[in-house]
Write a protein that holds these residues in place. Structure first.
Motif, PDB file in Angstrom:
ATOM      1  N   ASN A  54      15.613  48.379 -46.870  1.00  0.00           N
ATOM      2  CA  ASN A  54      15.428  49.772 -46.425  1.00  0.00           C
ATOM      3  C   ASN A  54      15.824  50.711 -47.557  1.00  0.00           C
ATOM      4  O   ASN A  54      16.275  50.273 -48.609  1.00  0.00           O
ATOM      5  N   PRO A 204      18.200  53.877 -31.609  1.00  0.00           N
ATOM      6  CA  PRO A 204      17.830  54.874 -32.612  1.00  0.00           C
ATOM      7  C   PRO A 204      17.810  56.294 -32.044  1.00  0.00           C
ATOM      8  O   PRO A 204      17.709  56.493 -30.829  1.00  0.00           O
ATOM      9  N   TYR A 208      13.609  58.950 -34.768  1.00  0.00           N
ATOM     10  CA  TYR A 208      13.311  57.732 -35.527  1.00  0.00           C
ATOM     11  C   TYR A 208      12.820  56.571 -34.659  1.00  0.00           C
ATOM     12  O   TYR A 208      12.805  55.425 -35.084  1.00  0.00           O
ATOM     13  N   HIS A 210       9.959  55.735 -33.959  1.00  0.00           N
ATOM     14  CA  HIS A 210       8.741  55.105 -34.488  1.00  0.00           C
ATOM     15  C   HIS A 210       8.864  54.646 -35.940  1.00  0.00           C
ATOM     16  O   HIS A 210       7.903  54.118 -36.497  1.00  0.00           O
ATOM     17  N   LEU A 211      10.025  54.861 -36.546  1.00  0.00           N
ATOM     18  CA  LEU A 211      10.214  54.443 -37.931  1.00  0.00           C
ATOM     19  C   LEU A 211      10.010  52.915 -38.018  1.00  0.00           C
ATOM     20  O   LEU A 211      10.479  52.190 -37.148  1.00  0.00           O
ATOM     21  N   TYR A 212       9.341  52.473 -39.042  1.00  0.00           N
ATOM     22  CA  TYR A 212       9.046  51.031 -39.278  1.00  0.00           C
ATOM     23  C   TYR A 212       8.042  50.437 -38.288  1.00  0.00           C
ATOM     24  O   TYR A 212       7.847  49.218 -38.280  1.00  0.00           O
ATOM     25  N   ASP A 213       7.391  51.262 -37.464  1.00  0.00           N
ATOM     26  CA  ASP A 213       6.409  50.715 -36.514  1.00  0.00           C
ATOM     27  C   ASP A 213       5.291  49.950 -37.229  1.00  0.00           C
ATOM     28  O   ASP A 213       4.752  48.986 -36.695  1.00  0.00           O
ATOM     29  N   LYS A 310      14.555  46.325 -36.964  1.00  0.00           N
ATOM     30  CA  LYS A 310      13.997  47.686 -36.989  1.00  0.00           C
ATOM     31  C   LYS A 310      14.921  48.671 -36.283  1.00  0.00           C
ATOM     32  O   LYS A 310      15.192  49.754 -36.794  1.00  0.00           O
ATOM     33  N   ASP A 311      15.418  48.288 -35.113  1.00  0.00           N
ATOM     34  CA  ASP A 311      16.333  49.191 -34.412  1.00  0.00           C
ATOM     35  C   ASP A 311      17.610  49.404 -35.227  1.00  0.00           C
ATOM     36  O   ASP A 311      18.135  50.517 -35.324  1.00  0.00           O
ATOM     37  N   ARG A 314      16.824  51.697 -38.065  1.00  0.00           N
ATOM     38  CA  ARG A 314      16.557  53.060 -37.573  1.00  0.00           C
ATOM     39  C   ARG A 314      17.871  53.815 -37.376  1.00  0.00           C
ATOM     40  O   ARG A 314      17.973  54.994 -37.709  1.00  0.00           O
ATOM     41  N   THR A 315      18.864  53.131 -36.845  1.00  0.00           N
ATOM     42  CA  THR A 315      20.144  53.831 -36.623  1.00  0.00           C
ATOM     43  C   THR A 315      20.788  54.183 -37.963  1.00  0.00           C
ATOM     44  O   THR A 315      21.490  55.194 -38.078  1.00  0.00           O
ATOM     45  N   LYS A 317      19.208  55.084 -40.614  1.00  0.00           N
ATOM     46  CA  LYS A 317      18.528  56.265 -41.171  1.00  0.00           C
ATOM     47  C   LYS A 317      19.311  57.526 -40.807  1.00  0.00           C
ATOM     48  O   LYS A 317      19.517  58.404 -41.653  1.00  0.00           O
TER      49      LYS A 317
END
Ligand code: SGN
Ligand code: CA
Length: 538
Positions: A54, A204, A208, A210-213, A310-311, A314-315, A317
């Motif tokens: 990331n 998240p 965020y 949808h980040l990394y979807d 991903k989750d 996201r956190t 970020k």
């Protein structure tokens, strides 16, 4: 007034004003300390460490403008004990907080108390995970235990209040507000800015979701580890992403692939309508697609890894955004030069290595933790430190920067001169203990020693097993080399070093027994209380 008299008068006035300013000036020169700690943030998830997972541009600024530590490790890889070590500068078996369950004694000395007594203004904002009202802070705002990602409750200077919003953002806003409006600008400050994220269960922020979807992450090479070549402890843990993580709590499915309710709906009860709608709009299509794909075997394992990572990222970020805002403020306010900024986590974390999430083990990913330090006055930009430092060292280091003599019973060492490049003399081994068993994730009790190259670990209580690893030839710790004749001499040396460290820090088999007894008694008391409550409710 003649010329001479006027000159004399002006000189006197100047002398008086210089004299009266002197003490304040000295105070002002003491460095500020901004200590940023997140919860369960693996070094693998900070781009400055180079894992390519990331991007954390704001946290990375600290490495570019200051120092990155590659072998920073904890003394006990679990939350509350790690924080007790940070505050007291003493190993768990000395400060008494050996596990998450048993109480912490706030009455003992801690470094913020000592800074406060020496003219610092202190604040603690976010997660501390130690029961009771924090001591040593002019301002404190802390979560209850683990706290909540959405609409959390905080104890503000001893009083409970509910806040609407996302926890990471609330903590950052409060930190900024304290720096800008609440502190006394005439005093040096020490602020502990502690995020709950990226702790389980990795919820998240709305922005965020949808980040990394559109990305698929490859799991680590040893994600499907079968633990061959390791001892019992690796086989009996309960922290596998594909095995122990839950369909609801961890993977955020309202129903599992067989259609059974997971209980996750209850977690959405504390969301407000808008938060809930955004959440469901983001997760429902992804969950439906997963069910429709009818995955099994390794494919399912990889889907689980992706939902988890991903989750988790996201956190992070939001954590990184917050660090950016606070660093920007320090610059705008002209505070960057004289503020020591530290970024670390309470321990490391498994991001699928050995198939795991969580921590606790003395194996690298949880034993090591990120550490970045910026202090332009003393630390050269781009410094890299490979020596073994520990969270035990924070308290003495901060006291050193503040010009305060560390109490003789503090156990860590100040790394101020090491990171300034003024010395390369440093310890060659560190000591580790872990106690919370039997408990969630079932990682057995152990203690051990790590040198820069080798590690020796003793698992005890319901087993009696030794493990040893050569980090140079086996950095992922896949092969226990204890009793391998090729390493007989090293093994002997490590045993000697372990005994020396146990003696040096004041640890012993008696301590292990004492803390085992108190843990089991505590568990019994909790069970009894729960049974009584249940009986009362019926
Ligand atoms: C909770 C988590 C565990 C975690 C411990 C300790 N479960 O119990 O997965 O190991 O905290 O974490 S959860 O259901 O609450 O998500 S620690 O960082 O506080 O030590
Ligand atoms: Ca933690």
């Amino acid at each position: 007034m003649n010329q001479l008299k006027l000159k004399f008068f002006l000189l006197m006035a100047l002398a008086i004003s210089l004299f009266s300013c002197a003490p304040q000036k000295q105070e002002e020169q003491k460095p500020n300390i901004l200590f940023i700690m997140s919860d369960d943030h693996a070094y693998q998830a900070i781009s400055a460490y180079g894992y390519g997972l990331n991007k954390t541009p704001n946290i990375d600024r600290l490495a570019q403008e200051g120092a990155i530590f590659t072998r920073s490790c904890v003394t006990n890889s679990i939350c509350a004990p790690s924080r007790a070590v940070l505050l007291t500068g003493k190993h768990s078996f000395i400060n008494g907080k050996v596990d998450n369950a048993q109480p912490f004694n706030w009455d003992q000395d801690n470094f913020p108390k000592l800074l406060q007594a020496n003219g610092y203004q202190t604040a603690m904002i976010g997660k501390i995970h130690l029961d009771g009202v924090p001591q040593g802070f002019d301002f404190s705002m802390v979560l209850r235990g683990q706290g909540h990602y959405y609409n959390p409750e905080f104890m503000v200077n001893g009083e409970w209040k509910r806040f609407e919003g996302y926890c990471t953002d609330i903590v950052t806003e409060t930190m900024l507000d304290w720096l800008k409006n609440k502190r006394d600008p005439n005093k040096p400050f020490c602020a502990l800015y502690h995020q709950k994220a990226p702790h389980r269960n990795w919820k998240p922020a709305p922005k965020y979701l949808h980040l990394y979807d559109d990305v698929t992450f490859d799991p680590p090479a040893n994600y499907f580890d079968d633990y061959e070549g390791r001892g019992t402890a690796a086989h009996t843990q309960e922290m596998k992403v594909d095995g122990h993580a839950l369909w609801g709590h961890d993977f955020k499915m309202l129903t599992d692939p067989d259609g059974n309710e997971t209980g996750f709906a209850n977690e959405l009860n504390r969301f407000n309508e808008k938060q809930k709608a955004d959440w469901l709009a983001a997760y429902t299509p992804k969950n439906d697609a997963m069910k429709a794909a009818n995955l099994s075997g390794k494919e399912l394992g990889i889907w689980k890894f992706n939902r988890y990572i991903k989750d988790y990222l996201r956190t992070i970020k939001s954590v990184d955004d917050g660090v950016g805002e606070v660093l920007d403020y320090l610059e705008e306010a002209g505070l960057a030069e004289n503020t020591i900024v530290v970024y670390t986590s309470d321990q490391g974390f498994y991001l699928g290595e050995h198939g795991w999430f969580d921590k606790r083990f003395m194996y690298e990913e949880s034993f090591r933790t990120p550490l970045l330090v910026r202090f332009p006055k003393e630390i050269k930009a781009g410094t890299k430190i490979n020596k073994l430092v520990q969270n035990l060292d924070f308290a003495p280091t901060f006291l050193d920067y503040a010009g305060i003599k560390a109490p003789a019973d503090m156990q860590g060492e100040s790394f101020r001169h090491l990171v300034a490049g003024e010395t390369s003399e440093w310890r060659d081994a560190v000591y580790y203990t872990y106690y919370e068993y039997p408990s969630v994730h079932m990682v057995k009790r152990h203690y051990g020693v790590s040198t820069e190259r080798y590690k020796l670990i003793h698992f005890y209580y319901d087993i009696d097993e030794w493990e040893m690893y050569d980090l140079q030839t086996d950095p992922s710790e896949m092969k226990n080399i204890y009793n391998d004749p090729a390493y007989a001499e090293v093994q002997q040396e490590l045993h000697t070093r372990l005994t020396e460290l146990r003696n040096k820090y004041g640890d012993s088999d008696e301590n292990d027994q004492k803390y085992l007894n108190s843990y089991l008694a505590h568990q019994e008391a909790v069970k009894k209380r729960q049974a009584e409550q249940k009986a009362q409710n019926n």
